[in-house]
Write a protein that holds these residues in place. Structure first.
Motif, PDB file in Angstrom:
ATOM      1  N   ALA A   1      14.355 -13.168  27.268  1.00 16.01           N
ATOM      2  CA  ALA A   1      14.773 -13.570  28.802  1.00 16.01           C
ATOM      3  C   ALA A   1      14.240 -12.405  29.939  1.00 16.01           C
ATOM      4  O   ALA A   1      15.099 -12.016  30.339  1.00 16.01           O
ATOM      5  CB  ALA A   1      15.974 -14.065  29.069  1.00 16.01           C
ATOM      6  N   SER A   2      13.312 -11.394  29.058  1.00 22.08           N
ATOM      7  CA  SER A   2      12.765 -10.799  30.450  1.00 22.08           C
ATOM      8  C   SER A   2      11.546 -10.232  30.911  1.00 22.08           C
ATOM      9  O   SER A   2      10.510 -10.636  29.178  1.00 22.08           O
ATOM     10  CB  SER A   2      13.559  -9.226  29.993  1.00 22.08           C
ATOM     11  N   ASN A   3      10.650  -9.855  31.552  1.00 18.15           N
ATOM     12  CA  ASN A   3       9.742  -9.542  31.011  1.00 18.15           C
ATOM     13  C   ASN A   3       9.036  -7.322  31.510  1.00 18.15           C
ATOM     14  O   ASN A   3       8.673  -7.221  31.982  1.00 18.15           O
ATOM     15  CB  ASN A   3       8.324 -10.064  31.928  1.00 18.15           C
ATOM     16  N   GLN A   4      10.230  -7.041  30.973  1.00 20.51           N
ATOM     17  CA  GLN A   4      10.522  -5.963  31.641  1.00 20.51           C
ATOM     18  C   GLN A   4      11.277  -5.176  30.272  1.00 20.51           C
ATOM     19  O   GLN A   4      12.580  -6.027  29.701  1.00 20.51           O
ATOM     20  CB  GLN A   4      11.307  -5.397  32.797  1.00 20.51           C
ATOM     21  N   GLY A   5      11.831  -3.554  29.947  1.00 18.11           N
ATOM     22  CA  GLY A   5      12.271  -3.060  29.106  1.00 18.11           C
ATOM     23  C   GLY A   5      11.636  -3.685  27.384  1.00 18.11           C
ATOM     24  O   GLY A   5      10.349  -3.595  26.982  1.00 18.11           O
ATOM     25  N   ILE A   6      12.565  -2.739  26.703  1.00 15.71           N
ATOM     26  CA  ILE A   6      11.869  -1.969  25.083  1.00 15.71           C
ATOM     27  C   ILE A   6      11.403  -3.607  24.914  1.00 15.71           C
ATOM     28  O   ILE A   6      10.592  -4.067  23.627  1.00 15.71           O
ATOM     29  CB  ILE A   6      12.531  -0.737  24.473  1.00 15.71           C
ATOM     30  N   GLY A   7      12.956  -4.291  24.996  1.00 11.75           N
ATOM     31  CA  GLY A   7      12.875  -5.359  23.689  1.00 11.75           C
ATOM     32  C   GLY A   7      11.148  -6.701  24.342  1.00 11.75           C
ATOM     33  O   GLY A   7      10.745  -6.881  23.111  1.00 11.75           O
ATOM     34  N   TYR A   8      11.359  -6.397  25.366  1.00 12.49           N
ATOM     35  CA  TYR A   8      10.287  -7.308  26.472  1.00 12.49           C
ATOM     36  C   TYR A   8       8.415  -6.721  25.724  1.00 12.49           C
ATOM     37  O   TYR A   8       8.333  -7.283  24.879  1.00 12.49           O
ATOM     38  CB  TYR A   8       9.413  -7.298  27.505  1.00 12.49           C
ATOM     39  N   LEU A   9       8.941  -5.327  25.552  1.00 11.67           N
ATOM     40  CA  LEU A   9       7.384  -4.716  25.149  1.00 11.67           C
ATOM     41  C   LEU A   9       7.340  -4.641  23.992  1.00 11.67           C
ATOM     42  O   LEU A   9       6.009  -5.625  23.084  1.00 11.67           O
ATOM     43  CB  LEU A   9       7.332  -3.362  25.051  1.00 11.67           C
ATOM     44  N   MET A  10       8.530  -5.079  22.733  1.00 15.05           N
ATOM     45  CA  MET A  10       8.991  -4.726  21.402  1.00 15.05           C
ATOM     46  C   MET A  10       7.278  -6.446  21.351  1.00 15.05           C
ATOM     47  O   MET A  10       7.050  -6.840  20.032  1.00 15.05           O
ATOM     48  CB  MET A  10       9.464  -4.725  20.815  1.00 15.05           C
ATOM     49  N   MET A  11       8.516  -7.457  21.583  1.00 19.58           N
ATOM     50  CA  MET A  11       8.111  -9.255  22.020  1.00 19.58           C
ATOM     51  C   MET A  11       6.719  -9.387  21.979  1.00 19.58           C
ATOM     52  O   MET A  11       6.243 -10.076  21.378  1.00 19.58           O
ATOM     53  CB  MET A  11       8.869  -9.553  22.842  1.00 19.58           C
ATOM     54  N   SER A  12       6.652  -8.705  23.217  1.00 19.82           N
ATOM     55  CA  SER A  12       4.491  -9.205  23.815  1.00 19.82           C
ATOM     56  C   SER A  12       3.736  -8.292  22.702  1.00 19.82           C
ATOM     57  O   SER A  12       2.416  -8.614  22.253  1.00 19.82           O
ATOM     58  CB  SER A  12       4.153  -8.739  25.076  1.00 19.82           C
ATOM     59  N   ALA A  13       4.003  -7.255  22.848  1.00 19.44           N
ATOM     60  CA  ALA A  13       2.981  -6.335  21.059  1.00 19.44           C
ATOM     61  C   ALA A  13       3.142  -6.771  19.939  1.00 19.44           C
ATOM     62  O   ALA A  13       2.262  -6.855  19.307  1.00 19.44           O
ATOM     63  CB  ALA A  13       3.734  -4.566  20.794  1.00 19.44           C
ATOM     64  N   GLY A  14       4.309  -7.633  18.907  1.00 18.43           N
ATOM     65  CA  GLY A  14       4.440  -8.229  18.299  1.00 18.43           C
ATOM     66  C   GLY A  14       3.491  -8.599  18.099  1.00 18.43           C
ATOM     67  O   GLY A  14       2.726  -9.434  17.275  1.00 18.43           O
ATOM     68  N   SER A  15       3.405 -10.528  19.783  1.00 14.42           N
ATOM     69  CA  SER A  15       2.269 -11.003  19.309  1.00 14.42           C
ATOM     70  C   SER A  15       1.078 -10.756  19.755  1.00 14.42           C
ATOM     71  O   SER A  15       0.073 -11.994  19.434  1.00 14.42           O
ATOM     72  CB  SER A  15       2.847 -11.940  20.410  1.00 14.42           C
ATOM     73  N   GLN A  16       0.941 -10.327  20.015  1.00 21.46           N
ATOM     74  CA  GLN A  16      -0.474  -9.628  20.126  1.00 21.46           C
ATOM     75  C   GLN A  16      -0.845  -8.370  18.414  1.00 21.46           C
ATOM     76  O   GLN A  16      -2.308  -7.486  18.544  1.00 21.46           O
ATOM     77  CB  GLN A  16      -1.067  -8.386  20.860  1.00 21.46           C
TER      78      GLN A  16
END
Lengths: 278, 253
Positions: B198-213
């Motif tokens: 539930a965010s588009n900021q933060g390490i959690g978000y970073l990992m999520m989007s990097a993972g999807s790519q």
């Protein structure tokens, strides 16, 4: 010590031996439906008297202390101290237990000062008279042989030293009644006898009233004017015995007649109470 | 080298062994980088994306600390209230345990509905997950007061509040600091979990989007950063604990 005594006489309403200072009139106490913890206790203690309670474990000796200090109200009968019925905690009492219970984050000196931060009227004067109170605590610590340990923490002291400090804490607000619940029970024999003498000297100097609860018959006979023997639960007083040995008593007394005979008799009595086991 | 020095360098040796083994395994089985990157690839990602990682780490760090801060205040207050009275202790304990049993991730969707996507759900999740150990420890510290000590003070006319302030609170400080160490690591968990959904900021978000790519080295770089932040904060509270409540650790000197 002189300084302490003067201060005491200012705050005390009455000085010198009041008769019937502590009076129990047919007192029983039941904590719950399981029956009385102590039963039909009637006795009277004069001011300045040193009394000891002995008896088998679980005979309600500690219950007696709670009643005496007003921490617990009796189920039946009445308790009077200094002519007044006891209705709540009695701040003219000081207490010490088998466990020294010093606060590990306070120095020995600050531990001894703790009651003055709580009890009236010292409480409100504590900041203003701090230097004076500290001096009083230092004097007291010196009399029990803890000079030089004031700034040490309790865990840096031996068991015997902790117990000395604990007794100082009980005495710092100059109580008229000192309650001791097996204070030397956890100490080794030599330290224990040393502390008997410390307590004896404190008492000889200040003559507060002492109620000592103990398992140790020699301790009771050596220190007390009067020894009460209690029965098994429900605790009753089965014997009141005056100890007429001359004072001041030296430790040697405890190895001689008639002291040894006295202790034997007390021991036999307790043996009977416990069910005839030798 | 004496035993003490050996003890001091042992943790560093363990880290080196782990890193070498990790790199070794990745190379020996030639695992593709987009599945399981080695430490070298992870380190490279750390350097290459230092800028974005720093921005997202800061986001995670401050949301975690905010949640943790609220957790400490609420935890202390609740612990004090619950621990100071036997009645309240009995009354509230099952509720607290029941609440703690709920996986805090389950709160995230609710928080998103209430507060939208962004920092607030992360802060609140960090708070929800970390306050419980603080409450329990402070309450236990207060509730386990020696009855004799209480008698000594009560007979002097001490009010309940005197006993709590003079004895209860200082006594529960070691428990409190011990709980802070647990709470701070949990707070990181809470913040990162919330960021992943539930965010588009933060390490959690970073990992999520990097993972999807499939940019796995970056995902691992994120892991390393979280772990480093949590470790630093843990050590910080461990240091505070030793400084402020040294009397409770006398055996370890």
């Amino acid at each position: 010590m002189i300084d302490v005594m003067n201060d005491a006489s200012e705050t005390r309403k009455v000085t010198g031996g009041v008769r019937d200072f502590v009076v129990f009139d047919d007192v029983s106490l039941a904590y719950d439906e399981s029956g009385n913890a102590i039963e039909d206790i009637s006795l009277s203690i004069d001011e300045g008297e040193f009394v000891a309670f002995v008896g088998p474990s679980g005979c309600g000796k500690s219950t007696f202390m709670k009643l005496c200090t007003g921490l617990h109200a009796p189920t039946r009968g009445s308790v009077r101290v200094d002519g007044e019925p006891v209705t709540g905690p009695l701040k003219i009492t000081g207490m010490a237990f088998q466990n020294a219970n010093l606060l590990p984050w306070r120095t020995t000196l600050d531990n001894v000062l703790l009651p003055l931060e709580i009890v009236k009227p010292y409480r409100s004067q504590f900041r203003r008279r701090k230097a004076e109170f500290q001096e009083r605590a230092r004097t007291l610590l010196r009399t029990v042989g803890l000079e030089g340990y004031e700034d040490q923490y309790p865990w840096q002291l031996s068991g015997g030293m902790q117990q000395r400090a604990s007794i100082c804490r009980a005495l710092i607000h100059e109580p008229r009644l000192l309650m001791l619940d097996e204070p030397f029970g956890a100490l080794d024999a030599f330290t224990r006898e040393e502390l008997w003498c410390v307590l004896r000297d404190l008492w000889e100097a200040q003559r507060f009233t002492v109620v000592l609860v103990t398992h140790d018959l020699r301790e009771a006979a050596f220190l007390a004017d009067t020894v009460y023997v209690m029965s098994r639960r429900p605790g009753r007083i089965v014997e009141k015995r005056s100890i007429d040995l001359p004072r001041p008593r030296e430790l040697e007394v405890t190895y001689e007649e008639p002291f040894t005979h006295l202790v034997h008799e007390l021991r036999a009595q307790i043996g009977e109470i416990r069910g005839g086991k030798p | 080298m004496n035993a003490r020095q050996r003890e001091r360098i042992a943790p560093w040796v363990a880290v080196i062994v782990l890193v070498v083994a990790w790199e070794g395994i990745v190379r020996a089985f030639s695992v593709p980088e987009f599945l399981f990157p080695g430490p070298l690839a992870t380190a490279r990602a750390l350097v290459d994306y230092a800028g974005p990682i720093a921005i997202h780490s800061w986001q995670t760090f401050w949301t975690t600390m905010a949640g943790f801060g609220i957790g400490v205040v609420v935890g202390l207050a609740l612990g004090f209230i619950v621990g100071s009275s036997r009645f309240l202790y009995q009354a509230c304990y099952p509720l607290l345990v029941g609440f703690n049993a709920i996986p805090k991730v389950a709160f995230v969707p609710i928080l998103v509905v209430w507060f939208g996507i962004g920092s607030v759900p992360a802060i609140l999740t960090a708070f929800l997950i970390c306050f419980f150990p603080i409450v329990v420890n402070v309450a236990t510290g207060l509730a386990t007061l020696e009855p004799e000590l209480e008698d000594v003070l009560r007979v002097l006319g001490a009010k309940r509040i005197d006993v709590l302030l003079k004895v209860g609170l200082p006594r529960s400080l070691p428990y409190f600091f011990a709980s802070l160490k647990v709470a701070i690591t949990l707070a990181f968990v809470g913040a990162v979990v919330s960021e992943t959904v539930a965010s588009n900021q933060g390490i959690g978000y970073l990992m999520m989007s990097a993972g999807s790519q499939m940019r796995m080295p970056l995902v691992f770089a994120g892991l390393v950063v979280i772990s480093a932040m949590a470790m630093v904060m843990y050590e910080f509270f461990s240091f505070l604990e030793k400084r402020l409540t040294g009397w409770a650790h006398r055996g370890q000197r």
